[in-house]
Every structure is written in C-alpha cells, then in structure tokens.
Enzyme design. Structure first.
Site, PDB file in Angstrom:
ATOM      1  N   ARG A 109       0.884  -1.174   0.000  1.00  0.00           N
ATOM      2  CA  ARG A 109       0.000   0.000   0.000  1.00  0.00           C
ATOM      3  C   ARG A 109       0.919   1.220   0.000  1.00  0.00           C
ATOM      4  O   ARG A 109       2.144   1.067   0.055  1.00  0.00           O
ATOM      5  CB  ARG A 109      -0.902  -0.014   1.242  1.00  0.00           C
ATOM      6  N   ASN A 147      -3.332   8.374   3.376  1.00  0.00           N
ATOM      7  CA  ASN A 147      -2.856   7.853   4.662  1.00  0.00           C
ATOM      8  C   ASN A 147      -1.333   7.888   4.696  1.00  0.00           C
ATOM      9  O   ASN A 147      -0.672   7.394   3.775  1.00  0.00           O
ATOM     10  CB  ASN A 147      -3.310   6.401   4.847  1.00  0.00           C
ATOM     11  N   GLU A 148      -0.798   8.502   5.709  1.00  0.00           N
ATOM     12  CA  GLU A 148       0.654   8.499   5.924  1.00  0.00           C
ATOM     13  C   GLU A 148       1.446   8.645   4.621  1.00  0.00           C
ATOM     14  O   GLU A 148       2.232   7.771   4.247  1.00  0.00           O
ATOM     15  CB  GLU A 148       1.081   7.233   6.664  1.00  0.00           C
ATOM     16  N   CYS A 155      10.543   7.119 -11.105  1.00  0.00           N
ATOM     17  CA  CYS A 155      10.103   6.634 -12.420  1.00  0.00           C
ATOM     18  C   CYS A 155      10.295   7.706 -13.500  1.00  0.00           C
ATOM     19  O   CYS A 155      10.691   8.839 -13.208  1.00  0.00           O
ATOM     20  CB  CYS A 155       8.641   6.211 -12.346  1.00  0.00           C
ATOM     21  N   CYS A 158       8.240  10.832 -12.968  1.00  0.00           N
ATOM     22  CA  CYS A 158       8.841  11.703 -11.960  1.00  0.00           C
ATOM     23  C   CYS A 158      10.039  12.440 -12.558  1.00  0.00           C
ATOM     24  O   CYS A 158      10.261  13.623 -12.296  1.00  0.00           O
ATOM     25  CB  CYS A 158       9.250  10.901 -10.726  1.00  0.00           C
ATOM     26  N   GLU A 307      -3.513   8.311  15.358  1.00  0.00           N
ATOM     27  CA  GLU A 307      -3.339   6.868  15.603  1.00  0.00           C
ATOM     28  C   GLU A 307      -2.386   6.663  16.762  1.00  0.00           C
ATOM     29  O   GLU A 307      -1.432   7.423  16.951  1.00  0.00           O
ATOM     30  CB  GLU A 307      -2.732   6.169  14.383  1.00  0.00           C
ATOM     31  N   TRP A 315       4.692  -4.579  14.453  1.00  0.00           N
ATOM     32  CA  TRP A 315       5.762  -4.324  13.483  1.00  0.00           C
ATOM     33  C   TRP A 315       7.057  -3.804  14.097  1.00  0.00           C
ATOM     34  O   TRP A 315       8.011  -3.572  13.366  1.00  0.00           O
ATOM     35  CB  TRP A 315       5.266  -3.374  12.398  1.00  0.00           C
ATOM     36  N   PHE A 357      -1.911  -9.268  14.557  1.00  0.00           N
ATOM     37  CA  PHE A 357      -1.418  -9.241  15.941  1.00  0.00           C
ATOM     38  C   PHE A 357      -1.169  -7.817  16.443  1.00  0.00           C
ATOM     39  O   PHE A 357      -0.460  -7.590  17.414  1.00  0.00           O
ATOM     40  CB  PHE A 357      -0.173 -10.121  16.078  1.00  0.00           C
TER      41      PHE A 357
HETATM   42  C1  GLA Z   1       0.165   3.130  10.401  1.00  0.00           C
HETATM   43  C2  GLA Z   1      -0.995   3.095   9.429  1.00  0.00           C
HETATM   44  C3  GLA Z   1      -2.137   2.245   9.869  1.00  0.00           C
HETATM   45  C4  GLA Z   1      -1.659   0.986  10.545  1.00  0.00           C
HETATM   46  C5  GLA Z   1      -0.746   1.356  11.680  1.00  0.00           C
HETATM   47  C6  GLA Z   1      -0.282   0.165  12.497  1.00  0.00           C
HETATM   48  O1  GLA Z   1       0.175   4.176  11.243  1.00  0.00           O
HETATM   49  O2  GLA Z   1      -1.474   4.386   9.111  1.00  0.00           O
HETATM   50  O3  GLA Z   1      -2.922   1.950   8.739  1.00  0.00           O
HETATM   51  O4  GLA Z   1      -1.000   0.187   9.627  1.00  0.00           O
HETATM   52  O5  GLA Z   1       0.388   1.988  11.164  1.00  0.00           O
HETATM   53  O6  GLA Z   1       0.496   0.525  13.586  1.00  0.00           O
HETATM   54 ZN    ZN Z   2       7.049   8.355 -10.201  1.00  0.00          ZN
END
Ligand code: GLA
Ligand code: ZN
Length: 668
Positions: A109, A147-148, A155, A158, A307, A315, A357
């Site tokens: 992702r 998201n993040e 490429c 770019c 978050e 992780w 997990f």
């Molecule tokens: C990131 C992502 C979330 C999730 C968390 C897990 O912050 O934005 O989608 O994967 O990590 O800690």
């Molecule tokens: Zn690119």
C-alpha cells in the site's frame, strides 16, 4: 472553523473486514468504552470501485449511517492510499519505482507515484464520488486524506516532472550548473534531458537519503518529491473544499518524524495537524514529548493524535505489554503536549493480514472484561469528563528549538569527517535539556517569528538559506538569545560552502570563527573543562578562535588543550552561545544551567522532580497542568500543587503518584 467541536476519542475502524450483523454490537462496545468517534474508509478503494468507473457505496452507506445514528463523529478517509489490483494491471505507471529502479507491483500500500497522471485522475474521481455523496452528513467532522504520505518515486514520469520543476526553479542550465557545482567530477550538463533521477544507480550511493555525489541535485530531488506528494494532498483537498468548506481536512503525519516530507511546508495546507504515534518500548519519553511538541508547533495549534496503539503493535522488533496504566499515560502525554484527540489504531483486531497481531480496543477475545478494554474504558471516562475543558487549550513556550527539513536532509548527506551524523539525535540532545527541567518548548521552523521567544536554540544549523543569518543577527541585536552548535553555518541552500571561515554568515553574531574540526573516534577520551569539571566531548571538536566572544569552557585534551570549546557573545541587546562539540549530557546541563539563569527562563515548577509536567491554558485563561509519572516507580508530587484539584477525579491532588499515574491539575 479550525477546531474540533468536541474532544475525539476513537480511532480506525474497519467494519468492511467483518460481517455486517456484527457492526451494531461493535458500536455498542465502543460506547461502553466512551468512544465518540471512528475513522473509516482508509483502505476501501478496492471495495468502492471494483472495476474502473463502477462504484458501489452500499457498505459505506451503512457504516456511515450506523455511526451517525450512534452520534459518532466520523473521520472519513478518502481511501486513496491503497490502490486496487486492477489499477496496477491496467495502468502500471500508477505504481512507484523504487530507489533501486524496480517498479512496484500489486501487493503493498502507500506505493503510488505522485506524478502519475493516471493515479491523479483515478484518485480525483474517487474522492469526488465520496465527498459528493457524504458531505451533507454533519457527523463527518474531519476528512482524512490518503494515509501516511511518504516514499519517493524514481520513475520516468517523476523524472520528466523533475526536469520541469528544475526549469522553473533555475530558468537556465548555466544557473543550475553553477548552483549544483557541476564542474566537480565533470558533471556539467548541456541539456535538460541529461538530468536523471538520483537513484542508487545515479547520483547516489549507499542507502536512500544518506549518501550522494552532487548533494544539491539529490537535495532538490527530495524537495521536489515532498512537493509532488503535497500536490496530491492539495488536489484532494480542493475537491473536498468545493463541497464541504466546514469539516476539517488533514492527512496523518507519522514517523520520528518522517524525513521525506517537509512537514513545515505541509502544515500550511492542513486545517489541523494529525499525527500517528507509536513509541517503541525503549523510546525515551523525552523523544515522544519532542514529537508531540513538533506536531503542536507546526501550526502553533492543538493537533489530533490520529493513531496510537491501545496495547501492542505487530511491526516493532519487540512489543512488550504496556504495564498497567502505561497505555493511558502514553496517550495522555500527547494530550499534555497539545493533542485534542486520542485515537487508536485499531478499534477491532483483524483476524487476517499483516496486522492481525496489532492490538485493538476489541481484541481477538472479543470480550470486554480484559485488562486492555478496562483501561481503554477508564481513559474514556477521564476524557469524557475533561475533554471539553482541554479542547482548544494552548501551550505557551518561551523557548524555540529550530528543526528544519532542509537541514535534516543536507546534514545527513554530509560526506564528512564522521559517519555518525544524526540530525534528530542532535536536536534531541538539546530538547532534553528543557524537557527534564519542565520548560515548555516549541519546535520551530527557520521561518517562524523568533521574536516571540526569549531563547532560540538552533543545533547543527548546517544549511543557512539566504536571509536567515540576517534574521538571527537582528533577533539577537534586539535582545534575543541564540544558541548554535558545531557544524552550523557551513553551506547555503544549494549545499555550497560559505567561504571565509566557519560558521559562515553566523561568525559575527557568535563572535567566533572555526578554523578546523576534529572527528572524535567512538571511545576516545576528549574532555571539555567547565568550572573545573571535565565533560566528555563526542562526535566533533571545533577548534575556535574568539573574535568578540569569551570562552565558557576549554578543551582539556589533545593538541588543542586549553583552547575554547564553548563561547558566549554579547551582541547588541542579546547574547549568543556557540557549543563547538557534542558534549555529554552533564556537560550540556552545566551550560544550560548557566544559560537559563541568564535568560531567566522558568521551569513550570521550582521543586526538582522527575515527573513530566506541561501546562495548557484554556481560552478563558484557566491553567491546566498535566503531571505525568512516565515511569514504573512511585514519585512525589511537587509541593507547588498542594492546593490543586485533579480534574480526572475531582479530588484534591494526589501527593504520591503511582507508576504511570497522570493527574490533570487545576487551582482549587
Ligand atoms: C500506520 C498506518 C495504519 C496501521 C498502523 C499500524 O500508522 O497508518 O494503517 O497500519 O500503522 O500501527
Ligand atoms: Zn514516479
């Protein structure tokens, strides 16, 4: 509106992973824990658009309805962060090419190319569909874009966009060749299409963002990539604002902090800053405090803790259990430093995928009689009670520590006399001096107004862009106080060295010049003497000449024994200091004891304490003290708070604070 209408307690909820007939019960359980908000739709693109142009909102409609009926505040994501498989198949250029030159395929992702027209068009269409469908729902308080964001692409799209970006910036190749010093190693170029992306086979060597040959080129690439992703954010935001000018628009910032995105530039485009915080078990608490102070200072406004984890993550190398009380303390630490929300990832623990997990409010046990659920509920009670008081309250700091992404990049690109340069660590050394004294601190950009601070500390300000030295000079002349360190004032914004002695344009204000710098080998004993005590010097020892300044401490080792290591200079109505080496903590403390007394900066309490204390002031002027015991031991509350009330309990302040206890104190 620049503020939330209530203190949010909630987090990422992924009902699409669960049968629909479980949702109502989930929401009841969340209510039991006093949650009032849910973030949804973060990774739903593949469900919403199963084939190009064929949209199905039936599930999302139901989720939005159920949450709205339950009076939840909804943080609605635009779902553009994880691309559906069909997109990779149909439009391979939507996928990012990595630093090694490999194109992503379907699987992860956050791996879109910011300069892919196909991605831009498909994402815009999706966002328009979502926003036009839901903008009238008043429960949607925040739009969560993508998201993040993060991650560079190398490429061809770019590369072309980079050439255009450079044409706009430099106008002609002569200027570019000069700015980049392209006669070194015979790199001069004669045509724009000779410019290639600085990937591992090109300008760079070693790990991404750490080693480069033409650093000015690689630096421009980092600036360009940060701006390219920001353009994507702005593209989505513009669509949202067209329909919904009221709800707040944000994207969640992350990491320690994220090196690739110049968050100070990004902050200007956010209605509210939001941040994902995952301190590891061994991250010192001053480091998480620093990150929260940085997030608050980006807009000098409260931020969202978008978050965080209710218990373990899946992780980090090791995720020990949070000790009883520790979860609430780590969440409240963010609030203490300016958060107006407490949000978790995730509300319900997945049964499959890479995060099965990762902890959640509803765990695999699906029971509410668990320790974690009880602690989440207790925190919910506290926030429900105090949230409206806390919401919107501000932090007032008299100290600003400079943190600058251009310096972050250029400092870590230095191929210099030591390989141990770490920008964030160097800043943290200084931040810790204020953290442990409970002195409120803003983490500011070089463009912030310095005059609002009694003291500006700018460690390792290696790159000085045009105008900055004059700004510092004026600030001190008018009565400001300024601290600089080793490896400062060396280069301009193109990473070209200032001639005439280091620290370049800061020499006058600091009243010194640096002739040479020694590299300290790890384990080597080089000391600095301050008030007849010796302190270890690390990393680099600058050999200084005083030209107006006087020495506060001298080296006590090597051939430069008895030459100055730390200096102080009166300049106009103010004072400046230069710290020519990475002093150990005790040595730095000695200097800051002296400096803080001269500048007359006050700790929040006079009593010496290991408790973490912050202050937020409400609009009506009420002072809220957060007193946090971020440890496993019992600690005494400073006597200054004898006549204070704990707003979490409505009782008078607890004199002995248990492990991980947090009190929110206000005058009786
Ligand atoms: C990131 C992502 C979330 C999730 C968390 C897990 O912050 O934005 O989608 O994967 O990590 O800690
Ligand atoms: Zn690119």
């Amino acid at each position: 509106m620049t503020q939330l209408s209530r203190f949010l307690y909630g987090g990422d909820y992924n009902p699409e992973q669960w049968p629909e007939d479980t949702w109502a019960n989930d929401i009841q359980v969340f209510k039991q824990a006093h949650l009032n908000s849910a973030t949804i739709n973060v990774f739903s693109w593949a469900l919403l658009e199963q084939r190009e142009g064929e949209y199905d909102f039936s599930k999302l409609d139901k989720i939005v309805k159920e949450l709205s009926d339950a009076n939840f505040d909804i943080v609605l994501a635009t779902a553009t962060a994880a691309m559906p498989a069909w997109m990779f198949k149909k439009y391979p250029d939507v996928a990012r090419v990595d630093y090694q030159g490999r194109r992503h395929v379907f699987g992860q992702r956050h791996n879109f190319c910011s300069n892919s027209k196909n991605y831009q068009v498909l994402a815009s269409k999706l966002v328009k569909k979502i926003v036009s469908r839901y903008y009238k729902n008043s429960h949607i308080k925040v739009w969560h874009v993508n998201n993040e964001y993060g991650g560079n692409c190398y490429c061809d799209n770019c590369q072309n966009a980079f050439r255009d970006w450079l044409k706009y910036k430099y106008k002609n190749l002569e200027t570019l060749n000069k700015a980049w010093n392209m006669n070194v190693w015979g790199h001069r170029i004669y045509d724009w299409d000779e410019i290639v992306v600085p990937n591992e086979l090109g300008d760079a060597w070693g790990a991404e963002g750490t080693e480069t040959i033409v650093s000015a080129l690689s630096l421009d690439y980092l600036r360009f990539q940060s701006e390219s992703l920001l353009k994507l954010f702005k593209m989505e935001k513009a669509i949202i604002k067209k329909y919904d000018p009221v709800a707040l628009v944000t994207t969640n910032f992350h990491a320690l902090p994220n090196k690739l995105l110049d968050y100070q530039k990004w902050a200007k485009e956010q209605d509210i800053i939001s941040y994902d915080s995952y301190p590891s078990y061994n991250m010192p608490t001053y480091q998480s405090a620093f990150l929260y102070d940085l997030m608050r200072s980006l807009k000098h406004q409260p931020f969202m803790l978008m978050e965080s984890t209710p218990a373990q993550v899946n992780w980090q190398p090791y995720s020990p259990l949070k000790r009883p009380g520790q979860m609430a303390a780590t969440e409240l630490q963010a609030v203490a430093h300016g958060a107006d929300t407490v949000q978790f990832f995730q509300l319900k623990q997945a049964i499959g995928g890479s995060e099965k997990f990762h902890s959640a409010v509803i765990s695999h046990s699906q029971r509410t009689d668990t320790r974690v659920f009880k602690e989440v509920t207790e925190l919910g009670e506290k926030l429900e009670k105090t949230g409206s008081t806390i919401l919107g309250s501000k932090t007032k700091a008299k100290v600003g520590i400079v943190f600058d992404w251009n310096n972050f990049w250029s400092y870590e690109y230095i191929d210099g006399i030591t390989q141990d340069l770490d920008y964030v660590e160097s800043i943290l050394d200084y931040y810790k001096q204020f953290y442990k004294r409970n002195i409120p601190t803003d983490i500011i950009s070089v463009d912030d107004d310095f005059s609002q601070y009694d003291l500006v500390v700018a460690p390792v300000l290696y790159m000085i862009k045009s105008g900055l030295a004059e700004k510092i000079d004026q600030y001190v002349k008018k009565g400001g106080n300024f601290v600089a360190s080793y490896l400062s004032g060396i280069v301009n914004e193109n990473d070209s060295v200032y001639l005439g002695g280091y620290p370049g344009p800061l020499k006058d204000v600091l009243g010194i010049w640096v002739e040479e710098s020694d590299a300290v080998i790890p384990g080597q004993k080089i000391t600095v003497s301050l008030d007849n005590n010796n302190y270890q010097a690390n990393l680099i020892c600058d050999l200084l000449h005083l030209e107006g300044a006087h020495a506060l401490g001298n080296y006590n080792s090597e051939f430069y024994k008895e030459t100055p290591a730390v200096s102080e200079n009166k300049w106009g109505k103010g004072t400046s200091w230069y710290i020519g080496t990475q002093l150990d903590e005790a040595g730095l403390s000695k200097i800051f004891d002296h400096l803080i007394s001269i500048v007359n900066i006050k700790s929040l309490v006079e009593t010496k304490t290991d408790l973490e204390i912050t202050k937020r002031v409400t609009k009506s002027g009420k002072e809220l003290y957060f007193v946090l015991n971020m440890s496993n031991d019992t600690k005494d509350l400073p006597s200054e708070f004898d006549a204070y009330k704990n707003l979490f309990t409505d009782k008078s302040a607890n004199k002995k604070m248990k492990a991980w206890e947090v009190q929110l104190l206000s005058k009786l």
